[in-house]
Design a protein around this motif. Sequence first.
Motif, PDB file in Angstrom:
ATOM      1  N   ARG A  29      13.483  73.962   9.609  1.00  0.00           N
ATOM      2  CA  ARG A  29      15.074  74.884   8.773  1.00  0.00           C
ATOM      3  C   ARG A  29      14.717  75.544   7.802  1.00  0.00           C
ATOM      4  NH1 ARG A  29      17.468  78.190   6.998  1.00  0.00           N
ATOM      5  NH2 ARG A  29      19.377  77.511   6.308  1.00  0.00           N
ATOM      6  N   GLN A  30      13.741  74.655   7.052  1.00  0.00           N
ATOM      7  CA  GLN A  30      13.401  75.819   5.508  1.00  0.00           C
ATOM      8  C   GLN A  30      12.134  76.862   5.793  1.00  0.00           C
ATOM      9  OE1 GLN A  30      12.979  73.389   2.078  1.00  0.00           O
ATOM     10  NE2 GLN A  30      14.658  71.794   3.446  1.00  0.00           N
ATOM     11  N   GLN A  31      11.651  76.910   6.917  1.00  0.00           N
ATOM     12  CA  GLN A  31      10.427  76.940   7.236  1.00  0.00           C
ATOM     13  C   GLN A  31      10.035  78.140   8.574  1.00  0.00           C
ATOM     14  OE1 GLN A  31       7.661  74.730   6.283  1.00  0.00           O
ATOM     15  NE2 GLN A  31       8.376  73.891   3.956  1.00  0.00           N
TER      16      GLN A  31
ATOM     17  N   TRP B 150      14.441  83.114  13.006  1.00  0.00           N
ATOM     18  CA  TRP B 150      16.392  84.176  12.911  1.00  0.00           C
ATOM     19  C   TRP B 150      15.782  85.619  12.605  1.00  0.00           C
ATOM     20  CZ3 TRP B 150      18.385  87.982   9.804  1.00  0.00           C
ATOM     21  CH2 TRP B 150      19.525  88.543   9.715  1.00  0.00           C
ATOM     22  N   TYR B 151      14.316  86.236  12.455  1.00  0.00           N
ATOM     23  CA  TYR B 151      13.981  87.368  12.020  1.00  0.00           C
ATOM     24  C   TYR B 151      13.862  87.720  13.471  1.00  0.00           C
ATOM     25  CZ  TYR B 151      11.834  92.125  10.926  1.00  0.00           C
ATOM     26  OH  TYR B 151      11.988  92.644  10.929  1.00  0.00           O
ATOM     27  N   LYS B 152      13.130  87.018  13.612  1.00  0.00           N
ATOM     28  CA  LYS B 152      12.487  87.521  15.290  1.00  0.00           C
ATOM     29  C   LYS B 152      13.171  87.516  16.691  1.00  0.00           C
ATOM     30  CE  LYS B 152       7.573  86.938  15.117  1.00  0.00           C
ATOM     31  NZ  LYS B 152       6.719  87.213  15.474  1.00  0.00           N
ATOM     32  N   LEU B 153      14.531  86.427  16.799  1.00  0.00           N
ATOM     33  CA  LEU B 153      15.187  86.764  17.571  1.00  0.00           C
ATOM     34  C   LEU B 153      16.893  87.564  16.887  1.00  0.00           C
ATOM     35  CD1 LEU B 153      16.300  83.012  17.940  1.00  0.00           C
ATOM     36  CD2 LEU B 153      14.864  84.728  19.462  1.00  0.00           C
TER      37      LEU B 153
ATOM     38  N   GLY C  67      22.310  80.387   9.673  1.00  0.00           N
ATOM     39  CA  GLY C  67      21.103  81.575   9.027  1.00  0.00           C
ATOM     40  C   GLY C  67      22.298  81.232   7.618  1.00  0.00           C
ATOM     41  N   VAL C  68      22.228  81.650   6.158  1.00  0.00           N
ATOM     42  CA  VAL C  68      22.508  81.193   4.998  1.00  0.00           C
ATOM     43  C   VAL C  68      22.687  82.585   4.084  1.00  0.00           C
ATOM     44  CG1 VAL C  68      21.687  80.059   3.674  1.00  0.00           C
ATOM     45  CG2 VAL C  68      23.932  79.737   4.200  1.00  0.00           C
TER      46      VAL C  68
ATOM     47  N   PRO D 272      21.776  86.190   2.880  1.00  0.00           N
ATOM     48  CA  PRO D 272      21.422  87.377   3.312  1.00  0.00           C
ATOM     49  C   PRO D 272      21.776  86.909   4.763  1.00  0.00           C
ATOM     50  CG  PRO D 272      19.600  86.252   2.529  1.00  0.00           C
ATOM     51  CD  PRO D 272      20.340  85.237   2.270  1.00  0.00           C
ATOM     52  N   MET D 273      21.328  85.960   5.305  1.00  0.00           N
ATOM     53  CA  MET D 273      21.102  85.618   7.225  1.00  0.00           C
ATOM     54  C   MET D 273      22.416  85.143   7.716  1.00  0.00           C
ATOM     55  SD  MET D 273      17.704  84.583   7.444  1.00  0.00           S
ATOM     56  CE  MET D 273      16.016  84.705   7.177  1.00  0.00           C
ATOM     57  N   ASP D 274      23.440  85.333   6.847  1.00  0.00           N
ATOM     58  CA  ASP D 274      25.252  84.888   7.183  1.00  0.00           C
ATOM     59  C   ASP D 274      25.870  84.983   8.113  1.00  0.00           C
ATOM     60  OD1 ASP D 274      28.445  83.417   7.025  1.00  0.00           O
ATOM     61  OD2 ASP D 274      27.691  83.361   5.061  1.00  0.00           O
ATOM     62  N   MET D 275      26.143  84.443   9.164  1.00  0.00           N
ATOM     63  CA  MET D 275      26.683  84.959  10.297  1.00  0.00           C
ATOM     64  C   MET D 275      27.322  85.891  10.335  1.00  0.00           C
ATOM     65  SD  MET D 275      27.570  82.125  13.518  1.00  0.00           S
ATOM     66  CE  MET D 275      29.020  81.403  12.334  1.00  0.00           C
ATOM     67  N   GLU D 276      28.583  85.973   9.390  1.00  0.00           N
ATOM     68  CA  GLU D 276      29.614  86.486   9.078  1.00  0.00           C
ATOM     69  C   GLU D 276      28.613  87.986   8.978  1.00  0.00           C
ATOM     70  OE1 GLU D 276      32.406  85.625   8.437  1.00  0.00           O
ATOM     71  OE2 GLU D 276      31.668  83.438   9.142  1.00  0.00           O
TER      72      GLU D 276
END
Lengths: 352, 1102
Positions: free
Chosen positions: B908-910, B916-919, B955-956, B958-962
């Motif tokens: 989760r953390q690493q 997330w970025y890559k996908l 994601g949380v 900056p990566m929040d789903m919203e």
Amino acid sequence: MALLVDKHRPRSLEALSYHHDLSERLKSLAQSGDFPHLLVYGPSGAGKKTRIVATLKELYGPGVEKIKIDSRVFQTTSSRKLEFNIVASVYHLEITPSDVGNYDRVVVQDLLKEVAQTQQVDQSARQRFKVVVINEADHLTRDAQAALRRTMEKYSPNLRLILLANSTANIIAPIRSRTLLVRVAAPTEAEICQVLRTVGVKEGWSEAEGLNKRIARESGRNLRRALLMFEAVHAQNEQVTDKTSIPPPDWEALIGQVADEIMAEHTPQRILQVRAKLYDLLSHCIPPTTILKTLTFKLILKIDDALKADVIRWSAFYEHRIRMGSKHIFHLEAFVAKFMRVLESYLMGMDF
Amino acid sequence: MRLQAKAAKAKGRGKRKVVSDSEEEAQVVMPKKSTPKKPNSKKPIKRESPNGEVTTTTDYFASTGKSRPSRSTPTKPKAPSEKKITASTTKNTPAKSTPKPKATPTSRASSRRKAKANYTEPQDDEDDEDDTAFVDKGDDSADDIFAADFKNSRQTKEDKYNKEDDSEEEVAKPKRKGVRAGKPSPLVDQEDQVSAADEDVTMKDTNPDDDFVVPDAKEEIQVNKSINGVKARDRGNTRKRKSADSEVHDEEKDEEEEDFDPPAKKPKSIKPKSPAKPPPAKKPRTSAHKDDVPESREVQEIFDSIPLVRPPTPPAAAAGEPKKFDYRNTGSRSQPAPAAGSKEIPIGAENCLAGLTFVFTGLLDALGRDEGQALIKRYGGKVTGAPSTKTSYVVLGNDAGPKKLETIAKHNIKTINEDGLFELIRRLPANGGDSKAAEKFAEKQQQEAQKVKDMAAEMEKEERRTGGAGGAGGGNAIGARASNGDSASSGKIDNRLWTVKYAPTAPSMMCGNKGQIEKLQTWLRAWPSNAKTHFKKAGKDGSGVFRAVMIHGPPGIGKTTAAHLIAKLEGYDIVESNASDTRSKKLVETGLKGVLDTTSLLGYFAGDGKKVDADKKKLVLIMDEVDGMSAGDRGGVGALAAVCKKTSVPMILICNERKLPKMKPFDYNTYDLPFRKPTTEQVRARMSTICFREGLRMPPNVLDALIEGSRADIRQIINMISTAKLDQETMDFDQGKQMSKAWEKHVILKPWDIVSKILGGGMFAQSSNSTLNDKIELYFNDHEFSSLMLQENYLKTSPTLAASYSGKERALKLLELSDKAAESISDGDLVDRMIHGSQQQWSLMPTHAVFSFVRPASFVAGSQAGHGPTNFTSWLGNNSKQGKLMRFIKEIQGHMRLRASGDRHEIRQQYLPLLWYKLIGELEKQGKDSVKDMIKLMDSYFLTKEDYDAIMELGVGPMDMENVKIDSATKAAFTRLYNQKSHPLPFMKASNVLAPKKASKERPDLEEAIDASDEGEEVVADAANEDEEENLDLKKDKYVRAPPKKAAPKKKAPSKAKGKAKEDLEDELDEDESEEDVKPKKGKGSGRGKATPAAGRGRGRK
């Protein structure tokens, strides 16, 4: 096209790039034919698992790398069904009992006995025993650990255990006394830089020495994290220089925001807003202790030296509470409230 | 005056007695003992005024002599004395009185006091002398003439009470008197005129004051025994009415006058006491009025400073004289000076707040909200929740609700603070003096009292009619009562329960639910004709198609009573079955058989000497407590419902809970008549009648307290009253409260109520008398939620403890309080762990209550206004969300496990940020171009499309789903591409195994079977050889392929073969293999593509 960490993971003890003496010892252990139970501990990202896999390969040969995931269903005493995944090769099993939470004892008892009571099928195998790798051994409940201790002695002809843990603190003494403790220290920053460089060369990326050093520092001597950060930086920037910023992980960025909010205003209303963010972090599976620690260190940078000791003290106090309690948000919030109060009272130079 | 009074007493005891009785009776009905005094005081004034009109002072004196006797009864003398004092100063001799008033209010007061002293002495003497006989007669006279001596003792008690009351009144009155003296004159004139015009008849109708009314009624009953007295009274009554009218006029005239008016009215009320005084009184009053005017102006100025549209009421006038009245301007909401320490709560005259409506807002300094409301109710005032134009006063505390303040500003409602309220209570005369509100209130009460009397009389009649034959066993007392008409009789020698004794005998006597009862009656009446039409015609209210009726509602509101009553009225013979009978299916079927098709024997036989009434052969079946059919009554409900469909006698079913699932069979079979709780008013009338008949003094506010306390459970109230009757003759407000609290049905509060109660501040106010146990008890209303709810809302208050700070200090104090509360909550969690953790120390629950609930609230308790609504705890939602996402993580980690070594936290953390970025990040940035790389990456980690969604959700910040904005075209492209390809699966989950199994049964296709068996062999081979190329399931094919695998090979190699995927971890191999693998997969995929159509065909064939 896996990520760098996994793509360039060393497969044998020889390929490991640091802690050479430890590698040597493991190698000789593996070759001695008298392989003890191991308790491997060290911070995350230090290379414990990699070393274990390499050691297993040393023990059994390349066959150990043919692994598969096995799904088992266990039934608890209350006839609840637990689904449990096992990573296994013919020579070894790898389990994570903490996956099933409080029922880990059931798994440990049933599975280990089952494994231990059968002998190695492959007559050509180099070792007569099988190895069970237990991940997150420090998260085993007391019950599960107690179930483990006798098994370790009774079935030692057929079974060797390798316990993986971040620290030995949570492991009961009887188990510690039955295992060979192997500490895998985190790599130094220089060692991390070296790894990064090799990986960079393999990938054909331009090298930025300063950036690597920064990554090594930022990673907290966690090689996995360093590699992931390294890849993230390169993925997000075509050209990297020493000055390229390292994108923080999402949760860390959010905690940074929280810290800023806490510093900006000290009111109960702000605590409420912070609570929402903390809930967000918690619900997205960031462990509360991680949150608390990260938050504390972000806050520490922003406050006066005179306060630091006090803040750290309270942080430690509430971290303990988090461990003791069950509703983590309460303690996180209490820390935030405490911090605000301490800071405000310091700024005003008065207290009630 | 005294002499006259004595003389009067001596002379016309009979008359006096009558009067006194009436008064006392009125008292009984009225709130408290003290009330009688007030009436007395009012009466004399009225009489005076009439005298003034008709006669001169001398005449008046003469008349007073006559009239007085009636009032001169022991109780009266006291009250009169006070009144006399007031009156005397003003009224007695015009000359005398005038000078005094001029002298100034203070002088008046002093004179009054003296006068009082004089009075009291004579009173005492009288009491002593008369004591038993005299007093007794006076009190109960109407009843007593016939009645026994036993009453004497009671009366004496009453007298004592009265005395006490008087003394209280005295304390309170002095202030008023001055005011009164000044005001009355104009009023009196008006009154006089009116009174002259009015006659006895009018008197009866109008009777403004309850006290008066009651006497009138009695008098009527008594057939005007004492004509003189009656006349006097009548006049008084009429005057009263007029006074009300006059008040209105006055108000119109001047605000000042209005201020005065109330006092003027008071004197009117005093009428009966000193008849002689009136004429002089007028003059002095006028003079006093003039004198007062300047004062009133001052007062007026004060009032003027306050933007009040309406003129002030008596209290306002009173406020003029002394110091404290802190009228809080609506505009200046500034916090009232925090009155440190608890204030002494004043003791006011009985019912002094009568007719006034109060609204509380904000946190009072010395009074808790509940206490404040209780205080007002005790003095006859009304408390409502929100201010409106009808509100007399808003009692403003700290941090008043903004909404209320708005309304206050809008309607210009008078606002006072705690001190103002106390002042009101201290100064207002009994029964609210002459204020308009009080007058109205009094009128209403009188009407009510009249009603009560009527009802009592009716009951009496009824009883005599029915009981005359049967219940002669009462002995002397009963006989006396019966003859008296309506006597406040002590308990009859009657072994019936009160609930039976006072069961209604006519629909009109039922409390509430009139409409439903009517419906029931029409239904029952129409039943025979409906039966003839076989229940085909619905009729007006649709009840015609039902053979049975279902009455449901909470206990104690008269369901059973109504059913029985109506059945009796409609001439049915009742067969009842209730929970005391076993009502299983069998018994219902067999037992009712004997009832359903039969008629009552009463249609054929009759008791001794009675005629056989053929109409009496109708039967009705009342099934009581239908929801009480328990496990022992197996099938009873169903059987009963079946009976309802075909019964040939009307059935009335009664239950409490209609909505229970087990009551479902009755849906559509019965005509539902929901009974509701009657309103307080509906119950009160009936209860006062009963009290009246039982000789129990129960003022309306006490009754209201009982009714509210029992939630309008009539049966319980009657039981309470009958219990109270065992050892006391009267019940005051506190006793009533206490009793209803003791009998309180435990109501479990909702989490919201719990938290707003504890956080509202009332419980922690200095004046609050709730104990730690009370607070802990609150927690146990819902021990699972209260701590969570508190945690959610504890920061949303304006803590009382920080009220005395301002600026930065306040900020710090707030933080300190929040911190302490948070720390306590944190402590509480540790205790919670001990309770719910492995230790299971449930005995720590109270400790948890204190740490997690009471203690935090003790820090932050305060107004919740302006902090938004009380929220439901968000912990639960977040916790379950965490659980869900944790499952996702586990899933992802399970899939990645063959590649990545981290545990789920590390994943989760690493890993996740990078993944997330890559996908997602790439997809967002580059659109479709990145899809290929994405899918490659996902495949390399065995991530599925679900995992992709999970990563998105995880994601949380900056990566929040919203915040993720991927245009739908890209999304669609990704989905399409992903579905086109086949993807490796790390393993087949056990849960996935089951569904395909069924599918396999559906379509055992030969081609497939072959196909599958091949693979199966492969798998088996894999399992045996342990290493071979990885078997990568193609996602698409999973469903096609899987069944055969599971069906055949899996069983063979259960554990090992199940998880198919094996991976080579060697680098070089890995890459090569994966490439190779991918190709084979695709090959297979295409092969499968062929296979699936085959399957389709297979199905088609089938």
